[in-house]
Design a protein around this motif. Structure first.
Motif, PDB file in Angstrom:
ATOM      1  N   LYS A  20      -8.689   2.094 -13.095  1.00  0.00           N
ATOM      2  CA  LYS A  20      -8.421   2.575 -11.740  1.00  0.00           C
ATOM      3  C   LYS A  20      -7.051   3.230 -11.560  1.00  0.00           C
ATOM      4  N   MET A  21      -6.185   3.127 -12.554  1.00  0.00           N
ATOM      5  CA  MET A  21      -4.884   3.776 -12.467  1.00  0.00           C
ATOM      6  C   MET A  21      -5.028   5.212 -12.948  1.00  0.00           C
ATOM      7  N   ARG A  22      -5.020   6.167 -12.009  1.00  0.00           N
ATOM      8  CA  ARG A  22      -5.365   7.554 -12.324  1.00  0.00           C
ATOM      9  C   ARG A  22      -4.290   8.496 -11.780  1.00  0.00           C
ATOM     10  N   TRP A  23      -3.218   8.597 -12.565  1.00  0.00           N
ATOM     11  CA  TRP A  23      -2.120   9.472 -12.190  1.00  0.00           C
ATOM     12  C   TRP A  23      -2.382  10.888 -12.678  1.00  0.00           C
ATOM     13  N   ALA A  72      -4.603   3.533  -8.474  1.00  0.00           N
ATOM     14  CA  ALA A  72      -3.829   4.690  -8.049  1.00  0.00           C
ATOM     15  C   ALA A  72      -4.713   5.896  -8.269  1.00  0.00           C
ATOM     16  N   THR A  73      -4.897   6.716  -7.247  1.00  0.00           N
ATOM     17  CA  THR A  73      -5.808   7.846  -7.377  1.00  0.00           C
ATOM     18  C   THR A  73      -5.501   8.897  -6.328  1.00  0.00           C
ATOM     19  N   LYS A  97       0.882  -1.175   0.000  1.00  0.00           N
ATOM     20  CA  LYS A  97       0.000   0.000   0.000  1.00  0.00           C
ATOM     21  C   LYS A  97       0.912   1.216   0.000  1.00  0.00           C
ATOM     22  N   ASN A  98       0.793   2.059  -1.026  1.00  0.00           N
ATOM     23  CA  ASN A  98       1.769   3.111  -1.244  1.00  0.00           C
ATOM     24  C   ASN A  98       1.134   4.496  -1.267  1.00  0.00           C
ATOM     25  N   GLU A  99       1.931   5.477  -0.898  1.00  0.00           N
ATOM     26  CA  GLU A  99       1.525   6.873  -0.983  1.00  0.00           C
ATOM     27  C   GLU A  99       2.579   7.642  -1.767  1.00  0.00           C
ATOM     28  N   HIS A 100       2.105   8.581  -2.592  1.00  0.00           N
ATOM     29  CA  HIS A 100       3.007   9.323  -3.470  1.00  0.00           C
ATOM     30  C   HIS A 100       2.652  10.807  -3.444  1.00  0.00           C
ATOM     31  N   GLU A 101       3.648  11.637  -3.232  1.00  0.00           N
ATOM     32  CA  GLU A 101       3.472  13.076  -3.408  1.00  0.00           C
ATOM     33  C   GLU A 101       3.830  13.399  -4.855  1.00  0.00           C
ATOM     34  N   CYS A 102       2.829  13.832  -5.610  1.00  0.00           N
ATOM     35  CA  CYS A 102       3.010  14.140  -7.029  1.00  0.00           C
ATOM     36  C   CYS A 102       2.657  15.605  -7.250  1.00  0.00           C
ATOM     37  N   GLY A 103       3.601  16.488  -6.973  1.00  0.00           N
ATOM     38  CA  GLY A 103       3.306  17.907  -7.112  1.00  0.00           C
ATOM     39  C   GLY A 103       2.231  18.332  -6.129  1.00  0.00           C
ATOM     40  N   ALA A 104       1.108  18.821  -6.665  1.00  0.00           N
ATOM     41  CA  ALA A 104       0.014  19.309  -5.823  1.00  0.00           C
ATOM     42  C   ALA A 104      -0.971  18.213  -5.431  1.00  0.00           C
ATOM     43  N   GLU A 105      -0.753  16.969  -5.869  1.00  0.00           N
ATOM     44  CA  GLU A 105      -1.693  15.890  -5.572  1.00  0.00           C
ATOM     45  C   GLU A 105      -1.026  14.800  -4.737  1.00  0.00           C
ATOM     46  N   TRP A 106      -1.866  14.137  -3.917  1.00  0.00           N
ATOM     47  CA  TRP A 106      -1.402  13.041  -3.084  1.00  0.00           C
ATOM     48  C   TRP A 106      -2.069  11.769  -3.571  1.00  0.00           C
ATOM     49  N   VAL A 107      -1.276  10.894  -4.184  1.00  0.00           N
ATOM     50  CA  VAL A 107      -1.812   9.706  -4.839  1.00  0.00           C
ATOM     51  C   VAL A 107      -1.591   8.481  -3.964  1.00  0.00           C
TER      52      VAL A 107
END
Length: 215
Positions: free
Chosen positions: A154-157, A142-143, A103-113
């Protein structure tokens, strides 16, 4: 990696070696997450076999380091990988296969995926050390944290068109379950238990691994 007719080790020495190997492989998965999240690329790539394949025509840790570094710099500010259950089965004393939930969390600029996935792994012991021979990521979703991934694709980068992951493609039972319409008045058949060290292989049922899509 295909499963063989691997019997549980008979001697005390073989049993101890198996237990030590299980622990070493679980440590390998933990080190993968920590080194990736802390961006220690040398520690990370050294978890893989020296002749690890990268893409179609490149081999070696240096190529893997270059690819991984570019991917992390371009897509993520920060990441955190949280491991779940880890199943491991041995083909022989120096080769094993595993499934690890993550189970992963990603900081992608202004969004938290947020993401749910599993890894299908091949492990190999080389000169007494366990390494990843291959690590196939299979994604469910991913969302953005505030956007539940209901429905298809469901993969929504951020900044990319949605697409489907391979979370369920690894095991044919998912499609079979939804395709079946059993007669409620008929007791279903139950297949015999999987042989020793072949639970994962039996679940795969000889299907090829899905194609990895670079995120």
């Amino acid at each position: 990696m295909a499963g063989g007719n691997m019997a549980w080790p008979a001697s005390l020495e073989e049993r101890v070696d198996r237990l030590e190997s299980l622990d070493a492989i679980r440590q390998l998965a933990g080190r993968y997450s920590l080194s990736l999240d802390m961006r220690d690329m040398d520690a990370h790539v050294n978890l893989f076999a020296p002749d690890i394949r990268v893409g179609k025509d490149k081999v070696g840790r240096a190529h893997f380091k270059a690819w991984q570094t570019d991917t992390l710099r371009e897509q993520f500010t920060g990441t955190s990988h949280h491991l779940g259950q880890h199943l491991i089965e041995f083909a022989d004393a120096d080769h094993a296969t595993g499934v690890v939930y993550s189970k992963n969390e990603h900081e992608c600029g202004a969004e938290w995926v947020i993401m749910q996935m599993l890894y299908w792994d091949d492990y190999e012991r080389i000169d007494g050390q366990w390494y990843f021979r291959r690590r196939l990521p299979c994604y469910w979703y991913a969302t953005d944290l505030n956007k539940p991934p209901i429905g298809d694709m469901k993969m929504r980068w951020p900044g990319r068109q949605p697409y489907s992951g391979t979370f369920h493609e690894l095991f044919p039972s998912w499609k079979e379950f939804w395709a079946q319409r059993p007669d409620k008045d008929t007791l279903p058949e139950v297949a015999p238990p999987a042989p020793l060290e072949q639970f994962l292989v039996t679940m795969r049922r000889g299907t090829p691994a899905p194609k990895m899509r670079v995120r």
